[in-house]
Design a protein around this motif. Sequence first.
Motif, PDB file in Angstrom:
ATOM      1  N   PHE A  54      10.037  -5.538  19.614  1.00 61.51           N
ATOM      2  CA  PHE A  54       9.854  -6.818  20.265  1.00 61.51           C
ATOM      3  C   PHE A  54       9.654  -7.936  19.254  1.00 61.51           C
ATOM      4  O   PHE A  54      10.283  -8.995  19.331  1.00 61.51           O
ATOM      5  CB  PHE A  54       8.646  -6.749  21.217  1.00 61.51           C
ATOM      6  N   CYS A  55       8.791  -7.713  18.316  1.00 65.17           N
ATOM      7  CA  CYS A  55       8.530  -8.757  17.335  1.00 65.17           C
ATOM      8  C   CYS A  55       9.758  -9.010  16.461  1.00 65.17           C
ATOM      9  O   CYS A  55      10.043 -10.154  16.094  1.00 65.17           O
ATOM     10  CB  CYS A  55       7.336  -8.362  16.472  1.00 65.17           C
ATOM     11  N   ASP A  56      10.427  -7.938  16.152  1.00 68.31           N
ATOM     12  CA  ASP A  56      11.648  -8.112  15.365  1.00 68.31           C
ATOM     13  C   ASP A  56      12.652  -8.978  16.112  1.00 68.31           C
ATOM     14  O   ASP A  56      13.392  -9.764  15.520  1.00 68.31           O
ATOM     15  CB  ASP A  56      12.265  -6.748  15.064  1.00 68.31           C
ATOM     16  N   ALA A  57      12.669  -8.828  17.384  1.00 71.18           N
ATOM     17  CA  ALA A  57      13.667  -9.536  18.168  1.00 71.18           C
ATOM     18  C   ALA A  57      13.258 -10.964  18.493  1.00 71.18           C
ATOM     19  O   ALA A  57      14.087 -11.860  18.513  1.00 71.18           O
ATOM     20  CB  ALA A  57      13.939  -8.756  19.463  1.00 71.18           C
ATOM     21  N   PHE A  58      11.987 -11.124  18.725  1.00 66.38           N
ATOM     22  CA  PHE A  58      11.587 -12.421  19.268  1.00 66.38           C
ATOM     23  C   PHE A  58      10.611 -13.203  18.391  1.00 66.38           C
ATOM     24  O   PHE A  58      10.369 -14.366  18.635  1.00 66.38           O
ATOM     25  CB  PHE A  58      10.953 -12.217  20.650  1.00 66.38           C
ATOM     26  N   HIS A  59      10.058 -12.557  17.434  1.00 64.27           N
ATOM     27  CA  HIS A  59       9.044 -13.251  16.642  1.00 64.27           C
ATOM     28  C   HIS A  59       9.451 -13.387  15.182  1.00 64.27           C
ATOM     29  O   HIS A  59       8.598 -13.575  14.320  1.00 64.27           O
ATOM     30  CB  HIS A  59       7.697 -12.512  16.733  1.00 64.27           C
ATOM     31  N   LEU A  60      10.688 -13.274  14.945  1.00 63.78           N
ATOM     32  CA  LEU A  60      11.128 -13.287  13.560  1.00 63.78           C
ATOM     33  C   LEU A  60      10.715 -14.568  12.856  1.00 63.78           C
ATOM     34  O   LEU A  60      10.355 -14.563  11.680  1.00 63.78           O
ATOM     35  CB  LEU A  60      12.657 -13.130  13.493  1.00 63.78           C
ATOM     36  N   ASN A  61      10.760 -15.632  13.574  1.00 58.07           N
ATOM     37  CA  ASN A  61      10.434 -16.908  12.950  1.00 58.07           C
ATOM     38  C   ASN A  61       8.973 -17.306  13.170  1.00 58.07           C
ATOM     39  O   ASN A  61       8.578 -18.404  12.805  1.00 58.07           O
ATOM     40  CB  ASN A  61      11.357 -17.999  13.502  1.00 58.07           C
ATOM     41  N   ALA A  62       8.279 -16.424  13.780  1.00 58.77           N
ATOM     42  CA  ALA A  62       6.875 -16.761  14.018  1.00 58.77           C
ATOM     43  C   ALA A  62       6.054 -16.478  12.778  1.00 58.77           C
ATOM     44  O   ALA A  62       6.475 -15.759  11.861  1.00 58.77           O
ATOM     45  CB  ALA A  62       6.343 -15.936  15.188  1.00 58.77           C
ATOM     46  N   SER A  63       4.906 -17.035  12.746  1.00 60.23           N
ATOM     47  CA  SER A  63       4.013 -16.780  11.622  1.00 60.23           C
ATOM     48  C   SER A  63       3.331 -15.427  11.827  1.00 60.23           C
ATOM     49  O   SER A  63       3.341 -14.876  12.916  1.00 60.23           O
ATOM     50  CB  SER A  63       2.965 -17.883  11.520  1.00 60.23           C
ATOM     51  N   GLY A  64       2.733 -14.944  10.803  1.00 64.25           N
ATOM     52  CA  GLY A  64       1.964 -13.716  10.939  1.00 64.25           C
ATOM     53  C   GLY A  64       2.663 -12.504  10.382  1.00 64.25           C
ATOM     54  O   GLY A  64       2.146 -11.390  10.471  1.00 64.25           O
ATOM     55  N   TRP A  65       3.781 -12.683   9.789  1.00 66.41           N
ATOM     56  CA  TRP A  65       4.461 -11.517   9.213  1.00 66.41           C
ATOM     57  C   TRP A  65       3.787 -11.143   7.901  1.00 66.41           C
ATOM     58  O   TRP A  65       3.515 -11.994   7.074  1.00 66.41           O
ATOM     59  CB  TRP A  65       5.936 -11.819   8.989  1.00 66.41           C
ATOM     60  N   ARG A  66       3.516  -9.906   7.758  1.00 64.09           N
ATOM     61  CA  ARG A  66       2.898  -9.431   6.522  1.00 64.09           C
ATOM     62  C   ARG A  66       3.667  -8.203   6.035  1.00 64.09           C
ATOM     63  O   ARG A  66       4.567  -7.715   6.715  1.00 64.09           O
ATOM     64  CB  ARG A  66       1.435  -9.083   6.753  1.00 64.09           C
ATOM     65  N   THR A  67       3.283  -7.766   4.920  1.00 61.26           N
ATOM     66  CA  THR A  67       3.990  -6.637   4.309  1.00 61.26           C
ATOM     67  C   THR A  67       3.057  -5.445   4.186  1.00 61.26           C
ATOM     68  O   THR A  67       1.919  -5.575   3.752  1.00 61.26           O
ATOM     69  CB  THR A  67       4.484  -7.024   2.901  1.00 61.26           C
ATOM     70  N   CYS A  68       3.586  -4.329   4.555  1.00 53.56           N
ATOM     71  CA  CYS A  68       2.797  -3.097   4.448  1.00 53.56           C
ATOM     72  C   CYS A  68       2.470  -2.814   2.996  1.00 53.56           C
ATOM     73  O   CYS A  68       3.341  -2.873   2.127  1.00 53.56           O
ATOM     74  CB  CYS A  68       3.571  -1.920   5.060  1.00 53.56           C
ATOM     75  N   GLU A  69       1.224  -2.563   2.730  1.00 50.21           N
ATOM     76  CA  GLU A  69       0.791  -2.319   1.361  1.00 50.21           C
ATOM     77  C   GLU A  69       1.374  -1.029   0.809  1.00 50.21           C
ATOM     78  O   GLU A  69       1.389  -0.818  -0.398  1.00 50.21           O
ATOM     79  CB  GLU A  69      -0.735  -2.244   1.312  1.00 50.21           C
ATOM     80  N   SER A  70       1.807  -0.224   1.682  1.00 47.33           N
ATOM     81  CA  SER A  70       2.278   1.082   1.233  1.00 47.33           C
ATOM     82  C   SER A  70       3.789   1.115   1.076  1.00 47.33           C
ATOM     83  O   SER A  70       4.311   1.440   0.011  1.00 47.33           O
ATOM     84  CB  SER A  70       1.837   2.158   2.217  1.00 47.33           C
ATOM     85  N   CYS A  71       4.452   0.777   2.136  1.00 53.20           N
ATOM     86  CA  CYS A  71       5.907   0.925   2.098  1.00 53.20           C
ATOM     87  C   CYS A  71       6.633  -0.403   1.947  1.00 53.20           C
ATOM     88  O   CYS A  71       7.849  -0.423   1.749  1.00 53.20           O
ATOM     89  CB  CYS A  71       6.399   1.629   3.360  1.00 53.20           C
ATOM     90  N   GLY A  72       5.909  -1.466   2.031  1.00 47.39           N
ATOM     91  CA  GLY A  72       6.540  -2.754   1.855  1.00 47.39           C
ATOM     92  C   GLY A  72       7.254  -3.284   3.080  1.00 47.39           C
ATOM     93  O   GLY A  72       7.842  -4.362   3.059  1.00 47.39           O
ATOM     94  N   LYS A  73       7.175  -2.567   4.109  1.00 49.44           N
ATOM     95  CA  LYS A  73       7.856  -2.997   5.327  1.00 49.44           C
ATOM     96  C   LYS A  73       7.166  -4.216   5.906  1.00 49.44           C
ATOM     97  O   LYS A  73       5.947  -4.339   5.874  1.00 49.44           O
ATOM     98  CB  LYS A  73       7.823  -1.845   6.334  1.00 49.44           C
ATOM     99  N   ARG A  74       7.983  -5.092   6.412  1.00 51.48           N
ATOM    100  CA  ARG A  74       7.436  -6.288   7.043  1.00 51.48           C
ATOM    101  C   ARG A  74       6.908  -5.930   8.433  1.00 51.48           C
ATOM    102  O   ARG A  74       7.561  -5.243   9.210  1.00 51.48           O
ATOM    103  CB  ARG A  74       8.500  -7.376   7.152  1.00 51.48           C
ATOM    104  N   VAL A  75       5.748  -6.418   8.679  1.00 54.68           N
ATOM    105  CA  VAL A  75       5.106  -6.122   9.960  1.00 54.68           C
ATOM    106  C   VAL A  75       4.571  -7.419  10.536  1.00 54.68           C
ATOM    107  O   VAL A  75       3.931  -8.204   9.830  1.00 54.68           O
ATOM    108  CB  VAL A  75       3.941  -5.126   9.778  1.00 54.68           C
TER     109      VAL A  75
END
Length: 906
Positions: A54-75
């Motif tokens: 859901f967030c990938d689809a609709f919140h891409l431009n929203a604030s609050g994206w962070r990066t996983c400390e482990s795998c680097g994935k954006r969350v």
Amino acid sequence: MTSTSVATSSSRICFNSVCNDLKSERPRKGWQLRTGELAELCDRCASIYDEGRFCDAFHLNASGWRTCESCGKRVHCGCIVSAYAFALLDAGGILCIACSRKNAVLGPNSSWPPSLLFNSSLPERFKDCSAKGWSQLTGSGPAPWRQAPGLFNSSTSQPELHSRVPYEVDLSTGIDRLNVSERLSIPSLEKKKNEDFPERLMNGPLKPSAHDIHENGNTGINCEEQHTSCLTKPQLPSLKEDSSNPPFGLAVPYTSIDEANGQMGVSGTHLRPNPQPSLAKQFHSNPHNGLDSSGETQMRNGRPRPDGRGRNQLFPRYWPRFTDQDLQQISAEYPFILESILVIKMLSASDAGRIGRLVLPKKCAEAYFPPISQPEGLPLKVQDSKGKEWIFQFRFWPNNNSRMYVLEGVTPCIQNMQLQAGDVVTFSRLEPGGKLVMGFRKASAASASEQENEAKNSNGVSTHGDVSTSKPKTAFHQQHNQAELADPSSWSKVDKSGYIAKEALATKVAVPRKRKNSVLGSKSKRLRIDNEDMIELKLTWEEAQGLLRPPPNHVANVVSIEGFEFEEYEDAPVLGKPTIFATDKSGEKIQWAQCEDCFKWRRLPSDVLLPSKWTCSSNSWDPERSSCSATQELIAEELENLLPHCNLAASKKMKAAKQESENVDALEGLDTLANLAILGEGGVLPASSQATTKHPRHRPGCSCIVCIQPPSGKGPKHKQTCTCNVCQTVKRRFRTLMLRREKKQSQKEADATRKKQQPSLPDKVVDDEPLPCTTSAGNSSLNPEKVVSENLDDDTNRLKSSSSPFKGQIDLNIQPEREEELSPGSDSGGTMRLLQDATDKYHRQQSILSSSGNSNMEVTQTQPGSGTDLGKINSSIDLRASHRDADMDHPAIFPIKTFAPTSATG
DNA sequence: GCTTCGCATGGCC
DNA sequence: GGGCCATGCGAAG
């Protein structure tokens, strides 16, 4: 999630503010809103949501994206939808849910408001995490997966044990405890609370299929149960009339009969006319009901079931019966700790072997364990009966288009517990917090108890349980009369937490149909539960009913169903302090309530509903007796007379049952002591008295006055002037008792005065006070399974105090240092006269026994002429009271054999 | 060769 | 006949 103000149900537009699509007629549910509702989404958004995109689809431009400390994935960490997509690290930063899972240490963020933590609406990828939090972060994390948000808002602080209510209550059956033995009361579903539930059930993720509804005619009772169990009969009229009206009530698990092979899942809820033993509340929303609203995908844990069974996999009895709001409200009012057996499993050779896998019954696993969508599952933290925590991997593997659920890594635990094939393990859950607790029971103990039970059964109690043949069998009876019961005392106890182990209690639910070859063995996996358990079960039910009262000022509609009378209330029952209802001399209806502090009984208006912790200081109806220091209006004899009003049937049965055991015990105690006297000090006791099994708390070799007794009637009788050891002992003990009581009484009065000045101080002085009348149910006392833990809290004190003051036995085991704390109502004057009376009475009893062939007779059964005084004494004398201390090395399990009233009368 | 893992088989209900 | 589950067994490590 830009707005939560949009009414999800009133708008036809998808709740996703980015999407303007129309919802379908049956909009699919998304995340839970702060209001408790579920966001209603169009099919497209719902699918995206279900897939965790859901967030990938609709919140891409929203604030609050962070990066996983482990795998680097954006969350995305900035919206309600992503609440479970990450875990906050102590040192800062976040972990994505996958990495969090790998670490198996982090749970979902506990900082989220409770309303965000209801993961039944979370995307599947979050669910596992939240599920993990259920066990791994018990007590510190968010609401467990099966628990409504904020259900126990107090869970952030470890609940006080004393706040725990030892009863397990089925709110779906509100029984007027006063009439419990005569009439069943079935409050109708509380309409208000139910208003939104049908929709939730029908449209939400818990929606049953139309097929089921059609088949069952009731969303809460499925046909399988109906044909496998008689529990659902007869149906409630209200349910019959309105199939859309979902069952409402705390789920009452019981073992479904179709759970064979020793795996007895405690399951399900029935709103049923027969007050089933309430073995555990099931507050949880079932996590496995992963159906979307349309039902077309048969989502199970977010993915379609390969076999297409989907929801059918989960029986309606597993469905939640409460809305979150209901639970919140209830928990706010009654912050109990709930506990329940979730799974009972007899260990197979495989389970106990070195392979380290414990196969879980599928239904139970799906109903009571966290939902898992991936075969690798998730780690579960489990506390064993010693308080040690283990982490098992809860997982499954595909099997014949189905799943096979296992717990992996159980070998260390199994070995630690020294369990073998044939032993039984249980998984329970403590509430609040949802802590998973593992109990166990040795097979050897089971077989021993079986033998014992068979012996008991040969004494007139049918193995198949026709305990109550004088009344029509209820479904409850029908089910439980088939019980093969096991000795609860052999169950492990979660002593560390101080809670009373309910394993055995809940085991009582597990009553499968009887089979010919129902021997505990490699093939027969079913537990055997003895009749004691069955009785206890009913008592527990009674206890539950004791807390249930009809709503104030509500008059029940009495309906008759298949010969059973039920009380039906428009409103749900309420929980209240057990009291004794009576009519005074002027004909006015009153009730007697017992102060929690001083245990004195106070007269109150009949329409008063008291909290569970009612004390004299709250007695606004009688200012003169608004203090614990005020004398009790009732004398013991009057109180005793009230008892039958509380529960005539129960009283009779209890008396019958108790007389058989306790009186014999007492008599035998005297006789044996007399024997001992005859044999001389140090003499060899008759073989029959060298070891006793009559007093479970007493070990072989115990030389207490009870244990050394020969079988009833075999000892010599004593004259009133007898000066033998026995009589001298009796006299001496009474003398000591009375002296100490006198001293204690004055001290108590001083305490009461002090307490009056400091009313907030808890009064721990009197913890052994008998609970004189436990209403039909309020009889916490009657629960035989109560374990007096080292953490004696108020509730356990009440449990301890359960000994009825009316039984009127002289405690030959008396330990004055404890007994002195007993009777509150006795005056301190004339102590020696009471002592003399009691002693005389004992002699009279002995005389009677001599002439009556030693039949069942209570040692100090109140008799005319001496009843009043003796009543005062007797109210404080109980064999069990001393048994509690007689053998502290033994687990404080002391089954009280008694009979519960039947649940209904024709 | 041992252990672990994952799946398959077959008995039981 | 189908579902569940105890357990066997082969592959992989």
